[in-house]
Write a protein that holds these residues in place. Structure first.
Motif, short mmCIF file in Angstrom:
data_model
loop_
_atom_site.label_atom_id
_atom_site.label_comp_id
_atom_site.label_asym_id
_atom_site.label_seq_id
_atom_site.Cartn_x
_atom_site.Cartn_y
_atom_site.Cartn_z
N ARG C 208 -71.04 -49.80 -4.30
CA ARG C 208 -70.50 -50.18 -2.99
C ARG C 208 -69.15 -50.83 -3.18
O ARG C 208 -68.95 -51.63 -4.10
CB ARG C 208 -71.43 -51.18 -2.29
CG ARG C 208 -72.79 -50.60 -1.89
CD ARG C 208 -73.60 -51.62 -1.10
NE ARG C 208 -73.89 -52.79 -1.91
CZ ARG C 208 -74.00 -54.03 -1.44
NH1 ARG C 208 -73.83 -54.26 -0.14
NH2 ARG C 208 -74.27 -55.04 -2.24
N GLU C 212 -67.52 -52.82 1.85
CA GLU C 212 -68.88 -52.60 2.36
C GLU C 212 -69.75 -53.83 2.17
O GLU C 212 -70.61 -54.12 3.01
CB GLU C 212 -69.52 -51.42 1.63
CG GLU C 212 -68.87 -50.09 1.94
CD GLU C 212 -69.26 -49.04 0.94
OE1 GLU C 212 -68.55 -48.90 -0.09
OE2 GLU C 212 -70.29 -48.38 1.16
N GLY C 216 -70.29 -54.27 5.79
CA GLY C 216 -71.20 -53.14 6.01
C GLY C 216 -72.61 -53.50 6.43
O GLY C 216 -73.51 -52.68 6.26
#
Lengths: 376, 376, 376, 376
Positions: C208, C212, C216
């Motif tokens: 990731r 994110e 996210g």
């Protein structure tokens, strides 16, 4: 704090919707009290009614009486640092003797004797002045002297330093509107004293304030003025403009055009921040309504509370099951979700031929910002 | 479409940053062409420059010449349905002969002979008129006749039906500004014819348009007017207000107060939508600037393009490496990221003692809405 | 510039709606040319059509062909400083051979060979990447390495430094979308080179990205993150989320509930800025649509232009009077005001049983911001 | 109402800043009383303090005690129509025994026995649930069953029908937060009963609610979902997301990157409306904070009031001059303008090694919307 001085007092009673009173329940309630707890089931009817049961009541104050008492106060109560203002607030009979005209709004008559000064200070409470009669006082807001004349609406957003001076040989009265009760409930208030005396330059009375010279041109934004402080930078909305706007609306309607009127015979303008068209103050809406003689407005109700003052003319006002004949200067309150209708008609001693002009302010911006606004 | 009529033409050249020309590369380019493909590496310098290389060029049009040609057109070119308007557009020399004064803006002189009508139509293009001289024409917008006089700014948002009529015995000229190039590039345009003739009621010339009676009161919103169509509902910004606002700014500055001026000797107002204080039209900003005689403005540049017209006075204008002496009516263009400075000074034949007043419009709302605005 | 090299060329012709050709008219037109003027009456049909006549044409590009040409370019065209990217743009046949897929949008296939780096730079053009196949490249945006995998949508707002690296042993292709044509028309572009090499810390491929990890989490705002730069701070919208959201919508619909689907059998999600729910980039909208096999979408049209890429499945697409069978990777363009309908159906060589998944991007935020959006 | 039953009572006293007590003053005050008037000068110190003097007091409630009393109530107080909920509210000791934890906020422990139903109703008050322990209850909001599990935050904007059911064999407790006091003060409340029983389809417990399937995908907006009702359409913010977001922030910080943490060792997320990123409810902000063991947060104060509940870990809390050791489930209140600092540390009986996780909610959106927010 011990059990014996807890502020919570619970009374177990046998009533519909309530648990059966038993020794166990009573013991439970004692436990709640000592832990500072209150169950929903004893309070829900009060806290969560089917529709607003306003604590404020509809009420009318006669300008004649306010004026007389304020005049009497002018004679015997000095104005100065500490008391700050000779302002006398309307205390709604439903609000326990507090100087709150509604749960969110303060309305007061302020009175200044010839030559008197109300000292400079500032506070987070948003405020305005509206002049139903007289002239000659000017308010200095942030060093900008603003003349006050009949019909003028003078907003003053929170945290602006301001003072008043009566430059004439006559006393003058006007009304103050503030969000004192709202900020009191929210514990949001700050206050500071300003200077003890104004400078000589501030003791003049120009025809137009600097704010009007900067912001008072329709649709024209001064590009170099960048203030983003809350509330309108325009410090005076003059009666000549308000009157003309209302006259124009009614004329346009009579000529058969889209006119901005609310309903036939009922024109209205809202005082707005020229920077963005929003309400003139973050917590208060202010408007002037004109109801043509013979017109009766459609009954309406909305969440939130309002105060009205008769600026001119006379008529009959109905708020829920109260009906009052009103004339110049009279003030009345419309609590949340109460139904209002107004009829414009001549009174016995009303020699003028004109319409009923109503100034009003309310907490509508609060309800709209919090998505609590409802209308019917 | 076959290989031979593809619009794509790629030329492999030996140049810094380009791949070495080989038969394979040439074959690849032929493949690109037949598939309608263009590589970035041959185009990047043009498409992604270090800073804007505006396609539009700085340019000056003399009002005297425009006026003469428009007058001549008034004699020999009729106005009516089909051609719609006797409007003659400024074609920026950098834009290939198209009638675009900048990549986004259209500027034209429009000319109407005594008694002539320009027929009613509507279009999505946002438009305004600005009057540098003369009077007597009125524009009917949505049935509302709006008189046009020297110094007036008259916006007209897209999709409003409108027509013009010259009610006097003199021809009249003014400038039109529209976002025709922008909407042309975006393929966003709609257009409809209106009625072929106006009604008798529309053939009068009231002092104030209905829009002004409804929306032209400073800070006052007509509560019953609920339009949310794009663009200002106020159809005329009168010179008397604009002039007074500029005078007030300069006076306030001279008195030592915060004044809204942009810099010493340089006052300015922006024409705004009274409903929300935003730009008067969604795609165009319009302003009036006043530069006191003897003042030279600080050089500034910004993304986006502007057009200026000298409303009054005279001076010297510098745009990048162009310098022009300008006088009443002259128009010039400031391309994106070009540096502008203005000096207000008397010209040889300038008998007036006053300031240099500059009307300007730009595509700044486009750049701001798309977060492409930069300033230096 | 003299008369002889003016870019303006006017031809007086006898045609309906045009003034009669006379020597005077011809002379007038010569005058216009020399003053760089163009009359409206010769241009109005082109500039102000009854409805958009888009300059862009409906067109289809086959992924198979793009892929092959890009692969060939991978072999013979190096990537590096100067050319910057091995990106090959779709050139709409209506736009004169320019690398513009629509008047506002750029779409290109980008191709990176094993181990290759595309050097760091930044530009005001807003951009995104969408991955229709393959994986292994990561983009470093502002020092944050973002892995790219099939189905991922990776926005990158203007003026963020970024570079690409292919960390695998396979070449990888994806599409780039940018607003290059819009910013080219507006002369709004800035560009800067970044570092010539990435640091070691940036040459890893975390599962990731940092963006994110920060942004996210659904509905959760990191309180201490205060960026207000334009465009989404979330740099990857992963396929697993997109796929699940579409599946959920269709399942909810099947279960009989309000589901967010656009119409029966047609689910869709828009990629949005988690800070405020607005479009993921200020000038571009991006969405993923899923059309269940057997479903034909309702024909719709709107102002503004779109590009579609088939992410999965197959079907038949109709744009105005063009009809194409499409399969994975194929790209097509929908010009302004063109009518689009899509039917999801198995193709001859389509072994998958699933729906037609369409990725699309458009200039809708531009049209909405400028109040030019219309839909039918 | 006669003079004798006016709610206004004024006492003339000789005090600094007050007018001298004379018979005339006393008579004036009698006049004020009979006209329902109150002067500012007797009230200004209370109404307009130099800074907020909150009526609410800092106070701590021990979860252990709340839990025991709620459990006892579970045994002897039935839940059903009329009482509606077995909710027991925290009564701030400064607010006169009213069930208000602050002047604007309600906080209660709600308790549901195995198999019990809390009947369906709706109200304008905005509400949420937060689960500090247990699971098994689901709330049905507008027909959508939402499972409740430890760490979940479940908002429910005003006027949504909702009911609760305990589907397990264990009792379950959680906390309710509402804006009951605010709406009580504003007289803004509406309330309606819903159905007396849920349908069978609503008596299931899906892993994810429909709201999560529609709105719970990061950055993805369901295009066909068009609700604009106030408050988040996402009805559950699951602990797994919240926990991961906090962990990510602290990890990013440890790795040396911009991380969204508020200060070193102090991560926090705000629950937001996925449609626009605003606060999850129009009148209430809700957040989860994580303070790493050994960290002491910087003292801060702001206008508006907050409630905190320890979700996990233990530590020492200081609010103005109160200091408490706190552990899982304990609740405390931070009045307006009171200074808060928190230290995360192991308690005697604290076997976990982790951080101090604090759930908090406040009236910050009210203060921000009304421009009354201040911070120090």
């Amino acid at each position: 704090m011990t059990d014996t001085d807890t502020p919570v007092r619970l009374h177990a009673v046998d009533a519909p919707g309530q648990p059966v009173v038993t020794p166990e329940l009573t013991e439970l309630y004692r436990g709640f009290e000592s832990e500072l707890l209150v169950p929903l089931w004893t309070e829900i009817g009060d806290l969560m009614p089917a529709h607003p049961h306003p604590t404020a009541l509809p009420h009318l104050w006669r300008w004649k009486n306010l004026r007389e008492l304020a005049s009497r106060a002018g004679e015997i109560v000095p104005v100065g640092r500490g008391g700050e203002r000779r302002a006398i607030a309307l205390a709604n009979p439903g609000l326990g003797g507090r100087p709150f005209v509604t749960p969110t709004l303060w309305a007061a008559i302020q009175y200044l004797m010839p030559g008197e000064d109300a000292p400079e200070h500032r506070h987070t409470q948003h405020a305005f002045r509206f002049v139903v009669e007289g002239e000659g006082v000017w308010t200095v807001v942030g060093g900008d002297p603003v003349a006050m004349r009949r019909g003028d609406f003078l907003p003053q957003a929170g945290w602006n330093l301001h003072a008043h001076h009566n430059a004439t040989r006559e006393p003058m009265a006007w009304i103050d509107g503030l969000d004192i009760p709202l900020q009191y409930q929210l514990n949001a208030q700050f206050f500071e004293f300003g200077r003890d005396a104004l400078s000589e330059g501030e003791r003049t009375t120009p025809e137009r304030s600097r704010s009007e010279r900067l912001w008072g041109h329709p649709g024209l934004r001064p590009i170099g003025a960048t203030s983003s402080a809350p509330g309108s930078p325009l410090l005076a909305y003059r009666w000549e403009h308000t009157d003309r706007a209302l006259t124009d609306q009614l004329d346009l309607y009579a000529e058969g055009f889209a006119s901005g009127t609310i309903e036939p015979g009922h024109a209205a303008v809202r005082f707005t921040d020229p920077r963005d068209g929003s309400d003139v103050l973050p917590t208060m809406r202010a408007e002037m309504h004109r109801v043509v003689r013979g017109t009766e407005t459609e009954p309406t109700r909305q969440t939130g509370s309002s105060v009205y003052q008769v600026f001119d003319g006379s008529g009959v006002v109905t708020v829920d099951d109260h009906t009052w004949s009103v004339t110049r200067g009279d003030l009345f309150v419309v609590p949340s979700w109460s139904t209002l209708s107004v009829r414009s008609e001549a009174s016995a001693d009303d020699s003028d031929s004109g319409a009923l002009d109503l100034f009003t302010f309310s907490d509508a911006p609060v309800f709209e910002a919090l998505r609590l606004h409802r209308k019917a």
